[in-house]
Design a protein around this motif. Structure first.
Motif, PDB file in Angstrom:
ATOM      1  N   LEU A 141       0.838  -1.192   0.000  1.00 54.40           N
ATOM      2  CA  LEU A 141       0.000   0.000   0.000  1.00 54.40           C
ATOM      3  C   LEU A 141       0.875   1.245   0.000  1.00 54.40           C
ATOM      4  CD1 LEU A 141      -2.688  -0.931   2.698  1.00 54.40           C
ATOM      5  CD2 LEU A 141      -2.858  -1.171   0.212  1.00 54.40           C
ATOM      6  N   PRO A 142       0.368   2.362  -0.512  1.00 59.12           N
ATOM      7  CA  PRO A 142       1.124   3.619  -0.417  1.00 59.12           C
ATOM      8  C   PRO A 142       1.380   3.981   1.043  1.00 59.12           C
ATOM      9  CG  PRO A 142      -0.784   3.838  -1.876  1.00 59.12           C
ATOM     10  CD  PRO A 142      -0.937   2.536  -1.173  1.00 59.12           C
ATOM     11  N   TRP A 151       4.345   8.838  -0.247  1.00 58.39           N
ATOM     12  CA  TRP A 151       3.527   9.967  -0.677  1.00 58.39           C
ATOM     13  C   TRP A 151       3.554  11.005   0.446  1.00 58.39           C
ATOM     14  CZ3 TRP A 151       0.013  10.046  -5.060  1.00 58.39           C
ATOM     15  CH2 TRP A 151       0.082   8.898  -5.854  1.00 58.39           C
ATOM     16  N   ALA A 152       4.223  12.130   0.217  1.00 55.10           N
ATOM     17  CA  ALA A 152       4.315  13.191   1.223  1.00 55.10           C
ATOM     18  C   ALA A 152       3.517  14.396   0.748  1.00 55.10           C
ATOM     19  CB  ALA A 152       5.770  13.573   1.471  1.00 55.10           C
ATOM     20  N   VAL A 153       2.470  14.718   1.475  1.00 57.78           N
ATOM     21  CA  VAL A 153       1.598  15.819   1.102  1.00 57.78           C
ATOM     22  C   VAL A 153       2.072  17.108   1.760  1.00 57.78           C
ATOM     23  CG1 VAL A 153      -0.003  15.464   3.035  1.00 57.78           C
ATOM     24  CG2 VAL A 153      -0.843  16.507   0.911  1.00 57.78           C
ATOM     25  N   ASP A 154       1.861  18.221   1.085  1.00 55.68           N
ATOM     26  CA  ASP A 154       1.840  19.521   1.752  1.00 55.68           C
ATOM     27  C   ASP A 154       0.394  19.725   2.192  1.00 55.68           C
ATOM     28  OD1 ASP A 154       4.498  19.933   1.221  1.00 55.68           O
ATOM     29  OD2 ASP A 154       4.197  21.571  -0.208  1.00 55.68           O
ATOM     30  N   LEU A 155       0.138  19.666   3.487  1.00 52.18           N
ATOM     31  CA  LEU A 155      -1.220  19.807   3.988  1.00 52.18           C
ATOM     32  C   LEU A 155      -1.820  21.146   3.552  1.00 52.18           C
ATOM     33  CD1 LEU A 155      -0.649  18.449   7.606  1.00 52.18           C
ATOM     34  CD2 LEU A 155      -1.827  17.261   5.750  1.00 52.18           C
ATOM     35  N   GLY A 213      -8.359   6.112  -4.958  1.00 49.27           N
ATOM     36  CA  GLY A 213      -9.617   5.426  -5.150  1.00 49.27           C
ATOM     37  C   GLY A 213     -10.050   4.733  -3.869  1.00 49.27           C
ATOM     38  N   LEU A 214     -10.388   3.449  -3.985  1.00 51.50           N
ATOM     39  CA  LEU A 214     -10.796   2.682  -2.811  1.00 51.50           C
ATOM     40  C   LEU A 214      -9.624   2.012  -2.115  1.00 51.50           C
ATOM     41  CD1 LEU A 214     -14.042   0.988  -4.209  1.00 51.50           C
ATOM     42  CD2 LEU A 214     -13.856   3.061  -2.796  1.00 51.50           C
ATOM     43  N   GLN A 215      -8.416   2.173  -2.672  1.00 44.78           N
ATOM     44  CA  GLN A 215      -7.248   1.564  -2.053  1.00 44.78           C
ATOM     45  C   GLN A 215      -6.901   2.267  -0.747  1.00 44.78           C
ATOM     46  OE1 GLN A 215      -3.368   2.224  -3.926  1.00 44.78           O
ATOM     47  NE2 GLN A 215      -2.922   0.039  -3.690  1.00 44.78           N
ATOM     48  N   GLN A 216      -6.609   1.501   0.283  1.00 44.92           N
ATOM     49  CA  GLN A 216      -6.167   2.077   1.542  1.00 44.92           C
ATOM     50  C   GLN A 216      -4.696   2.476   1.473  1.00 44.92           C
ATOM     51  OE1 GLN A 216      -7.309  -1.168   4.288  1.00 44.92           O
ATOM     52  NE2 GLN A 216      -8.776   0.269   5.184  1.00 44.92           N
ATOM     53  N   CYS A 217      -4.250   3.165   2.501  1.00 48.20           N
ATOM     54  CA  CYS A 217      -2.839   3.506   2.643  1.00 48.20           C
ATOM     55  C   CYS A 217      -2.393   3.166   4.053  1.00 48.20           C
ATOM     56  CB  CYS A 217      -2.613   4.994   2.366  1.00 48.20           C
ATOM     57  SG  CYS A 217      -3.330   6.091   3.622  1.00 48.20           S
ATOM     58  N   ASP A 218      -1.091   3.197   4.281  1.00 47.89           N
ATOM     59  CA  ASP A 218      -0.539   3.237   5.626  1.00 47.89           C
ATOM     60  C   ASP A 218      -0.240   4.702   5.925  1.00 47.89           C
ATOM     61  OD1 ASP A 218      -0.667   0.489   5.896  1.00 47.89           O
ATOM     62  OD2 ASP A 218       1.402   0.161   5.260  1.00 47.89           O
ATOM     63  N   LEU A 219      -0.810   5.231   6.992  1.00 44.85           N
ATOM     64  CA  LEU A 219      -0.777   6.668   7.258  1.00 44.85           C
ATOM     65  C   LEU A 219       0.112   6.975   8.450  1.00 44.85           C
ATOM     66  CD1 LEU A 219      -1.818   9.506   6.652  1.00 44.85           C
ATOM     67  CD2 LEU A 219      -3.901   8.948   7.928  1.00 44.85           C
ATOM     68  N   VAL A 220       1.068   7.891   8.252  1.00 44.71           N
ATOM     69  CA  VAL A 220       1.984   8.320   9.308  1.00 44.71           C
ATOM     70  C   VAL A 220       1.858   9.828   9.449  1.00 44.71           C
ATOM     71  CG1 VAL A 220       4.381   8.356  10.108  1.00 44.71           C
ATOM     72  CG2 VAL A 220       3.579   6.455   8.685  1.00 44.71           C
ATOM     73  N   GLY A 221       1.581  10.303  10.659  1.00 48.01           N
ATOM     74  CA  GLY A 221       1.413  11.733  10.880  1.00 48.01           C
ATOM     75  C   GLY A 221       2.329  12.243  11.969  1.00 48.01           C
ATOM     76  N   PHE A 222       3.025  13.332  11.674  1.00 49.62           N
ATOM     77  CA  PHE A 222       3.939  13.954  12.626  1.00 49.62           C
ATOM     78  C   PHE A 222       3.297  15.190  13.248  1.00 49.62           C
ATOM     79  CE2 PHE A 222       7.374  17.333  12.885  1.00 49.62           C
ATOM     80  CZ  PHE A 222       7.781  16.992  14.174  1.00 49.62           C
ATOM     81  N   SER A 223       3.285  15.264  14.575  1.00 47.71           N
ATOM     82  CA  SER A 223       2.863  16.452  15.317  1.00 47.71           C
ATOM     83  C   SER A 223       1.452  16.874  14.896  1.00 47.71           C
ATOM     84  CB  SER A 223       3.902  17.561  15.115  1.00 47.71           C
ATOM     85  OG  SER A 223       3.720  18.608  16.035  1.00 47.71           O
ATOM     86  N   PRO A 269     -12.689   6.160   8.503  1.00 50.95           N
ATOM     87  CA  PRO A 269     -11.793   5.066   8.908  1.00 50.95           C
ATOM     88  C   PRO A 269     -11.386   4.154   7.770  1.00 50.95           C
ATOM     89  CG  PRO A 269     -14.041   4.688   9.698  1.00 50.95           C
ATOM     90  CD  PRO A 269     -14.001   6.090   9.176  1.00 50.95           C
ATOM     91  N   GLU A 270     -12.113   4.188   6.660  1.00 49.43           N
ATOM     92  CA  GLU A 270     -11.809   3.307   5.543  1.00 49.43           C
ATOM     93  C   GLU A 270     -10.560   3.713   4.775  1.00 49.43           C
ATOM     94  OE1 GLU A 270     -13.947   6.787   3.857  1.00 49.43           O
ATOM     95  OE2 GLU A 270     -14.214   5.546   5.644  1.00 49.43           O
ATOM     96  N   LEU A 271     -10.012   4.890   5.043  1.00 48.00           N
ATOM     97  CA  LEU A 271      -8.894   5.396   4.244  1.00 48.00           C
ATOM     98  C   LEU A 271      -7.582   4.690   4.522  1.00 48.00           C
ATOM     99  CD1 LEU A 271      -9.542   9.258   4.357  1.00 48.00           C
ATOM    100  CD2 LEU A 271      -9.927   7.711   2.426  1.00 48.00           C
ATOM    101  N   ALA A 272      -7.381   4.130   5.711  1.00 44.49           N
ATOM    102  CA  ALA A 272      -6.060   3.615   6.081  1.00 44.49           C
ATOM    103  C   ALA A 272      -6.130   2.222   6.668  1.00 44.49           C
ATOM    104  CB  ALA A 272      -5.375   4.555   7.067  1.00 44.49           C
ATOM    105  N   ARG A 273      -5.103   1.449   6.375  1.00 44.83           N
ATOM    106  CA  ARG A 273      -4.939   0.130   6.981  1.00 44.83           C
ATOM    107  C   ARG A 273      -4.403   0.253   8.397  1.00 44.83           C
ATOM    108  NH1 ARG A 273      -0.751  -4.142   4.264  1.00 44.83           N
ATOM    109  NH2 ARG A 273       0.652  -2.349   4.513  1.00 44.83           N
TER     110      ARG A 273
END
Length: 293
Positions: A47-48, A77-81, A112-122, A136-140
Motif C-alpha cells: 500500500l502507499p 507519498w508526502a503531502v503539503d497539507l 480510489g478505494l485503495q487504503q494507505c498506511d498513514l503516518v502523521g507527525f505532530s 476510517p476506511e482510508l487507512a490500513r
C-alpha cells in the motif's frame, strides 16, 4: 519580509535532489491545489505510505527519512497539507478541522478505494487521527509521531516567540530559539539543514490561528479509529516533558486497537530529523506489525 529571509537563508541543498526525483501530483480543492510529492514504486501487494507533516511545515519535515523509506521498499507519498508548503489554504477555517474533508477528497482522487498506511507527525498526527475518525476506511494502519492533543498535559510546556514583525536578521534569531524550544533537543543541529528547512516552511504557513493542538481532540478522536495504531515519540519531546510517561496509557485507553508505544532516546519533538536511523527502525517495526490488519 519573509522573502527577505528566504533570500538570506535558502532551502537546504539536500532538498533539491529529493524534489527533482519526486513525481508531483496536484488535486484540485475549492480554494486551489493540494500538492503531493511521491517517491518509489508500489510493490505488488503493498500500500502507499502516506506522510503528513507537522504544523508550519511541508513535505520537508521528512527530508532525512524519504530515501531510507524508499530503500526499505516503500512508495512514499508526502503531502503539503492544505495551508502549508505549496498547497492552497482551505476556503474556510485555519485549523485541522478545516482540512479533513479536502484531504479526504484528495486521497480518494489519488488512491480510489485503495487504503494507505498513514503516518502523521505532530499537527499532522492529530490531523491524521481526526481524518480516520471521520473516514476510517482510508487507512490500513496509523502511526502517530510526536502527536499533540492527547489530554495528558495540564498546561503548555513551551512558549514560542513571534517573528514576522522583526527585521530579517532578528527573525533568524527567533527561528533558532523556536527550533530549540520545541523541535530539537540537540541544539547543535539547529544551524544548517534544520534551520533552512524550518525557515522555508514557516514563511509559507497560512494557517496561523491553530488552537486544537492544545486540546484533547486526538484522544477524543481515537475511539472512532478502528485500525491498528502505533505511537513514536522522542523521549524528551518538548510537548510533554515530564508528562510523556502518561502517554502510553492515554493511547491504550483511547485507541481500540493500540499496538505499541516507542520512545526514541536522546531526542526531542522532531524525532525523525534528530534520530533518523532510530526513527526508521521504530517506524518499520510499527508498519510491519500493522500489515496484517
Amino acid at each position: 519580509m519573509s522573502e527577505e529571509v528566504l533570500a538570506q537563508l535558502p532551502p537546504p541543498a539536500s532538498a533539491a535532489p529529493l524534489e527533482a526525483s519526486a513525481t508531483v501530483y496536484r488535486t484540485a480543492s475549492t480554494n486551489g491545489d493540494i500538492v503531493w510529492h511521491v517517491w518509489g514504486e508500489l510493490a505488488e501487494g503493498d500500500l502507499p505510505l502516506v506522510l503528513f507533516h507537522g504544523g508550519s511545515g511541508s513535505w520537508m519535515h521528512w527530508i532525512r527519512n524519504i530515501a531510507d523509506l524508499v530503500a526499505a521498499g516503500r512508495q512514499v507519498w508526502a503531502v503539503d497539507l492544505p495551508g502549508f508548503g505549496d498547497s492552497a489554504a482551505p476556503e474556510v477555517g485555519s485549523d485541522a478541522d478545516a482540512i479533513i474533508e479536502p484531504l479526504c477528497e484528495s486521497m480518494r482522487e489519488l488512491f480510489g478505494l485503495q487504503q494507505c498506511d498513514l503516518v502523521g507527525f505532530s499537527f499532522g498526527g492529530m490531523t491524521a487521527g481526526m481524518l480516520l475518525a471521520a473516514h476510517p476506511e482510508l487507512a490500513r494502519q496509523l502511526v502517530l509521531v510526536g502527536a499533540p492533543a492527547m489530554g495528558v498535559v495540564p498546561k503548555r510546556q513551551f512558549e514560542l516567540k513571534a517573528w514576522r514583525h522583526l527585521s530579517p536578521e532578528k527573525q533568524l534569531d527567533v527561528h533558532r530559539f523556536n527550533l530549540g524550544a520545541l523541535m530539537l533537543l540537540d541544539h547543535a543541529l539547529i544551524e544548517g539543514e534544520a534551520l533552512q528547512v524550518h525557515v522555508a516552511n514557516v514563511v509559507r504557513d497560512r494557517m496561523q490561528r491553530r488552537r486544537l493542538a492544545h486540546t484533547d481532540i486526538l484522544a477524543r478522536s481515537l475511539p472512532q479509529v478502528s485500525c491498528p495504531v502505533h505511537a513514536i515519540y522522542g523521549a524528551q519531546d518538548a510537548l510533554y516533558k515530564a508528562w510523556i510517561a502518561a502517554l502510553e496509557q492515554a493511547y491504550a485507553t483511547a485507541a481500540p486497537d493500540f499496538r505499541g508505544f516507542a520512545l526514541v532516546p536522546d531526542c526531542g519533538h522532531w524525532v525523525q530529523f534528530e534520530r533518523p536511523k532510530a526513527f526508521l527502525d521504530a517506524l518499520l517495526a510499527a508498519l510491519k506489525d500493522g500489515e496484517g490488519a
